[in-house]
Design a protein around this motif. Structure first.
Motif, PDB file in Angstrom:
ATOM      1  N   SER A   1       0.830  -1.212   0.000  1.00  0.00           N
ATOM      2  CA  SER A   1       0.000   0.000   0.000  1.00  0.00           C
ATOM      3  C   SER A   1       0.861   1.256   0.000  1.00  0.00           C
ATOM      4  O   SER A   1       0.522   2.251  -0.656  1.00  0.00           O
ATOM      5  N   PHE A   2       1.985   1.217   0.711  1.00  0.00           N
ATOM      6  CA  PHE A   2       2.855   2.394   0.747  1.00  0.00           C
ATOM      7  C   PHE A   2       3.728   2.501  -0.500  1.00  0.00           C
ATOM      8  O   PHE A   2       4.288   3.568  -0.766  1.00  0.00           O
ATOM      9  N   ILE A   3       3.852   1.413  -1.253  1.00  0.00           N
ATOM     10  CA  ILE A   3       4.535   1.486  -2.548  1.00  0.00           C
ATOM     11  C   ILE A   3       3.598   2.052  -3.613  1.00  0.00           C
ATOM     12  O   ILE A   3       3.951   2.957  -4.375  1.00  0.00           O
ATOM     13  N   ALA A   4       2.377   1.516  -3.661  1.00  0.00           N
ATOM     14  CA  ALA A   4       1.438   1.874  -4.728  1.00  0.00           C
ATOM     15  C   ALA A   4       0.654   3.143  -4.437  1.00  0.00           C
ATOM     16  O   ALA A   4       0.345   3.911  -5.365  1.00  0.00           O
ATOM     17  N   GLY A   5       0.311   3.399  -3.166  1.00  0.00           N
ATOM     18  CA  GLY A   5      -0.568   4.516  -2.829  1.00  0.00           C
ATOM     19  C   GLY A   5      -0.052   5.883  -3.232  1.00  0.00           C
ATOM     20  O   GLY A   5      -0.752   6.629  -3.941  1.00  0.00           O
ATOM     21  N   PRO A   6       1.150   6.284  -2.811  1.00  0.00           N
ATOM     22  CA  PRO A   6       1.628   7.628  -3.154  1.00  0.00           C
ATOM     23  C   PRO A   6       1.708   7.929  -4.643  1.00  0.00           C
ATOM     24  O   PRO A   6       1.213   8.978  -5.088  1.00  0.00           O
ATOM     25  N   PRO A   7       2.313   7.049  -5.477  1.00  0.00           N
ATOM     26  CA  PRO A   7       2.346   7.387  -6.905  1.00  0.00           C
ATOM     27  C   PRO A   7       0.960   7.453  -7.547  1.00  0.00           C
ATOM     28  O   PRO A   7       0.736   8.263  -8.453  1.00  0.00           O
ATOM     29  N   ILE A   8       0.024   6.620  -7.084  1.00  0.00           N
ATOM     30  CA  ILE A   8      -1.340   6.702  -7.605  1.00  0.00           C
ATOM     31  C   ILE A   8      -1.950   8.049  -7.268  1.00  0.00           C
ATOM     32  O   ILE A   8      -2.563   8.718  -8.122  1.00  0.00           O
ATOM     33  N   SER A   9      -1.790   8.481  -6.014  1.00  0.00           N
ATOM     34  CA  SER A   9      -2.368   9.745  -5.585  1.00  0.00           C
ATOM     35  C   SER A   9      -1.754  10.926  -6.328  1.00  0.00           C
ATOM     36  O   SER A   9      -2.466  11.812  -6.822  1.00  0.00           O
ATOM     37  N   VAL A  10      -0.429  10.934  -6.425  1.00  0.00           N
ATOM     38  CA  VAL A  10       0.254  12.019  -7.134  1.00  0.00           C
ATOM     39  C   VAL A  10      -0.137  12.028  -8.609  1.00  0.00           C
ATOM     40  O   VAL A  10      -0.406  13.092  -9.198  1.00  0.00           O
ATOM     41  N   GLY A  11      -0.177  10.830  -9.210  1.00  0.00           N
ATOM     42  CA  GLY A  11      -0.547  10.743 -10.628  1.00  0.00           C
ATOM     43  C   GLY A  11      -1.944  11.282 -10.902  1.00  0.00           C
ATOM     44  O   GLY A  11      -2.162  11.995 -11.893  1.00  0.00           O
ATOM     45  N   LEU A  12      -2.884  10.971 -10.028  1.00  0.00           N
ATOM     46  CA  LEU A  12      -4.248  11.480 -10.194  1.00  0.00           C
ATOM     47  C   LEU A  12      -4.290  12.997 -10.066  1.00  0.00           C
ATOM     48  O   LEU A  12      -4.980  13.679 -10.843  1.00  0.00           O
ATOM     49  N   CYS A  13      -3.559  13.537  -9.085  1.00  0.00           N
ATOM     50  CA  CYS A  13      -3.546  14.993  -8.889  1.00  0.00           C
ATOM     51  C   CYS A  13      -2.959  15.724 -10.092  1.00  0.00           C
ATOM     52  O   CYS A  13      -3.433  16.802 -10.477  1.00  0.00           O
ATOM     53  N   VAL A  14      -1.924  15.153 -10.674  1.00  0.00           N
ATOM     54  CA  VAL A  14      -1.224  15.811 -11.778  1.00  0.00           C
ATOM     55  C   VAL A  14      -1.935  15.590 -13.115  1.00  0.00           C
ATOM     56  O   VAL A  14      -2.079  16.515 -13.919  1.00  0.00           O
ATOM     57  N   ALA A  15      -2.400  14.364 -13.357  1.00  0.00           N
ATOM     58  CA  ALA A  15      -2.944  14.021 -14.675  1.00  0.00           C
ATOM     59  C   ALA A  15      -4.426  14.338 -14.821  1.00  0.00           C
ATOM     60  O   ALA A  15      -4.891  14.589 -15.942  1.00  0.00           O
ATOM     61  N   VAL A  16      -5.183  14.313 -13.723  1.00  0.00           N
ATOM     62  CA  VAL A  16      -6.632  14.510 -13.820  1.00  0.00           C
ATOM     63  C   VAL A  16      -6.993  15.924 -13.368  1.00  0.00           C
ATOM     64  O   VAL A  16      -7.263  16.797 -14.187  1.00  0.00           O
ATOM     65  N   PHE A  17      -7.024  16.171 -12.073  1.00  0.00           N
ATOM     66  CA  PHE A  17      -7.202  17.509 -11.514  1.00  0.00           C
ATOM     67  C   PHE A  17      -6.636  17.495 -10.105  1.00  0.00           C
ATOM     68  O   PHE A  17      -6.489  16.423  -9.496  1.00  0.00           O
ATOM     69  N   PRO A  18      -6.278  18.659  -9.553  1.00  0.00           N
ATOM     70  CA  PRO A  18      -5.524  18.685  -8.292  1.00  0.00           C
ATOM     71  C   PRO A  18      -6.167  17.941  -7.132  1.00  0.00           C
ATOM     72  O   PRO A  18      -5.468  17.390  -6.283  1.00  0.00           O
ATOM     73  N   GLN A  19      -7.500  17.914  -7.074  1.00  0.00           N
ATOM     74  CA  GLN A  19      -8.178  17.256  -5.948  1.00  0.00           C
ATOM     75  C   GLN A  19      -8.387  15.767  -6.155  1.00  0.00           C
ATOM     76  O   GLN A  19      -8.933  15.087  -5.278  1.00  0.00           O
ATOM     77  N   ALA A  20      -7.966  15.225  -7.304  1.00  0.00           N
ATOM     78  CA  ALA A  20      -8.307  13.839  -7.647  1.00  0.00           C
ATOM     79  C   ALA A  20      -7.683  12.824  -6.691  1.00  0.00           C
ATOM     80  O   ALA A  20      -8.311  11.818  -6.342  1.00  0.00           O
ATOM     81  N   GLY A  21      -6.463  13.060  -6.242  1.00  0.00           N
ATOM     82  CA  GLY A  21      -5.803  12.111  -5.348  1.00  0.00           C
ATOM     83  C   GLY A  21      -6.510  11.965  -4.011  1.00  0.00           C
ATOM     84  O   GLY A  21      -6.892  10.857  -3.610  1.00  0.00           O
ATOM     85  N   PRO A  22      -6.707  13.087  -3.272  1.00  0.00           N
ATOM     86  CA  PRO A  22      -7.454  12.981  -2.012  1.00  0.00           C
ATOM     87  C   PRO A  22      -8.886  12.493  -2.202  1.00  0.00           C
ATOM     88  O   PRO A  22      -9.429  11.803  -1.335  1.00  0.00           O
ATOM     89  N   LEU A  23      -9.511  12.840  -3.319  1.00  0.00           N
ATOM     90  CA  LEU A  23     -10.870  12.372  -3.597  1.00  0.00           C
ATOM     91  C   LEU A  23     -10.897  10.854  -3.721  1.00  0.00           C
ATOM     92  O   LEU A  23     -11.775  10.182  -3.158  1.00  0.00           O
TER      93      LEU A  23
END
Length: 411
Positions: A152-174
């Protein structure tokens, strides 16, 4: 030869709660980095983003054990949905405040609410303990969960950052909020594997003692929480300094290799350790694992290449996961069954607090003294690990005497 990990899931409902728990636990590593990425994009201030994220982390470290204490008293079904709802509501409020650029103090209020996230790693381990208490499968289950924590700590951060950068800024926390809500919902509904609340005679002295105050006051447990705190500092230091080290060598992409090797070493060691049936007493195994973990921080100061650092962190990872597994097993032995969830959560809170503080301290030293200055933080934390580990045999003897004095034949 039978597969020890396959045997875990022969119990009815085990696959269901394990899968739901994994979905829910993904929100923890996604939330902190997601808040930083979102706010840094929307406000342009990394200082503000880091402060809001730190508020969430420290609130979680303090609130999670109290939530687990309520779980031990009232059950997972009654407490987890309430705590998760507060955290999810705080996340949605934080997203709204960031979008509409509300006053800064509102961001911190929302971050405090987000910190009421339950420790799902502890909740899952509590279920495995209820199923396999006193059986060899429990060590395997703890090993399996430690590996999933790593994943979870390997996959979680890059997924969250990727969503924020590629989709919209709130996408990761959402996404973290959705995973928490869905995962906790299905986990809480899996009531067939929920640890039962023990009904005991309140007139018994031992019960009265157990109910008085937090379990962290017990002999030995606070040392294990401190041990996890220092181990967390090592993890936070490796995360930050590996990036700085790779940038210093002009190979920024290599940081992902170093961090992956660290996680791979820990995961492999956890899986192998879970399949072993060692007869060595737990406190002696912890002494070996803790001292080895401390010693593996020394090569960090002597590395001058990506390959050298990768080898150093791989060796460190080999001892990290087994040490965590052994410490969790000691908590299961030391803490009264009716307070196990709280006991496990104190350790995990110590770990997460250490990760946050380690990253902050290492970051400041990297700015002033370079990457090797940052690794000095891990060496200092290694000394803390060694000191805490050396205390464990004494704490074990104290806990053992306490258990004997409280046994029925001595009351």
């Amino acid at each position: 030869m039978s597969n020890p990990y396959g045997e875990l899931f022969k119990t009815s409902g085990a696959i269901k709660f394990s899968l739901a728990g994994f979905v829910a636990r993904m929100s923890l590593p996604m939330t902190g980095i997601g808040i930083i990425t979102m706010l840094s994009q929307l406000t342009g201030s990394y200082g503000l983003a880091g402060a809001v994220s730190a508020t969430y982390v420290f609130t979680y470290a303090l609130a999670a054990p109290q939530i687990s204490r309520l779980v031990d008293s009232y059950g997972q079904f009654h407490v987890l949905p309430v705590a998760a709802s507060i955290s999810v509501a705080g996340l949605f409020a934080l997203l709204a405040c960031a979008y509409w650029h509300t006053p800064t103090w509102m961001l911190f209020i929302c971050a405090v609410l987000v910190g009421f996230m339950p420790s799902m790693s502890a909740m899952i381990r509590a279920r495995w303990t209820a199923i396999y208490r006193g059986k060899p499968q429990l060590q395997t289950a703890y090993s399996f969960e430690t590996v999933l924590d790593e994943v979870s700590f390997i996959a979680g951060p890059p997924i969250s950052v990727g969503l924020c950068v590629a989709v919209f800024p709130q996408a990761g926390p959402l996404a973290a909020a959705i995973l928490l809500a869905v995962g906790v919902g299905f986990f809480a509904m899996s009531r067939e594997t929920e640890p039962p609340r023990e009904i005991q005679d309140p007139t018994q002295k031992i019960v009265a003692e157990e109910m008085a105050g937090s379990v962290i006051k017990m002999s030995g447990l606070w040392v294990l929480a401190l041990l996890f705190f220092f181990m967390g500092i090592i993890v936070g230091t490796v995360d930050i300094v590996s990036v700085a080290f790779a940038n210093q060598l002009g190979k920024p992409a290599a940081a992902s290799i170093v961090l992956s090797v660290y996680a791979i070493g820990s995961c492999l060691a956890g899986l192998v350790f879970g399949a072993l049936k060692l007869k060595t007493p737990l406190h002696k195994l912890l002494l070996i694992g803790g001292l080895a973990t401390a010693l593996t921080t020394l090569p960090f100061l002597m590395t001058h290449s990506i390959s050298g650092l990768s080898l150093a962190v791989f060796m460190a990872g080999l001892f990290f996961a087994p040490t965590m597994i052994i410490a969790m097993a000691l908590v299961e032995n030391w803490v009264p069954a009716r307070k196990l969830t709280e006991g496990l959560t104190w350790l995990l809170s110590g770990l997460n607090t250490g990760i946050a503080l380690g990253a902050m301290a290492a970051g400041h030293l990297v700015d002033s003294y370079g990457s090797h200055g940052g690794f000095a933080v891990s060496t200092i934390a290694g000394i803390g690990v060694a000191l805490a580990t050396l205390y464990i045999p004494y704490g074990f003897r104290v806990a053992s005497r306490r258990q004997v004095s409280e046994s029925p034949e001595h009351r």
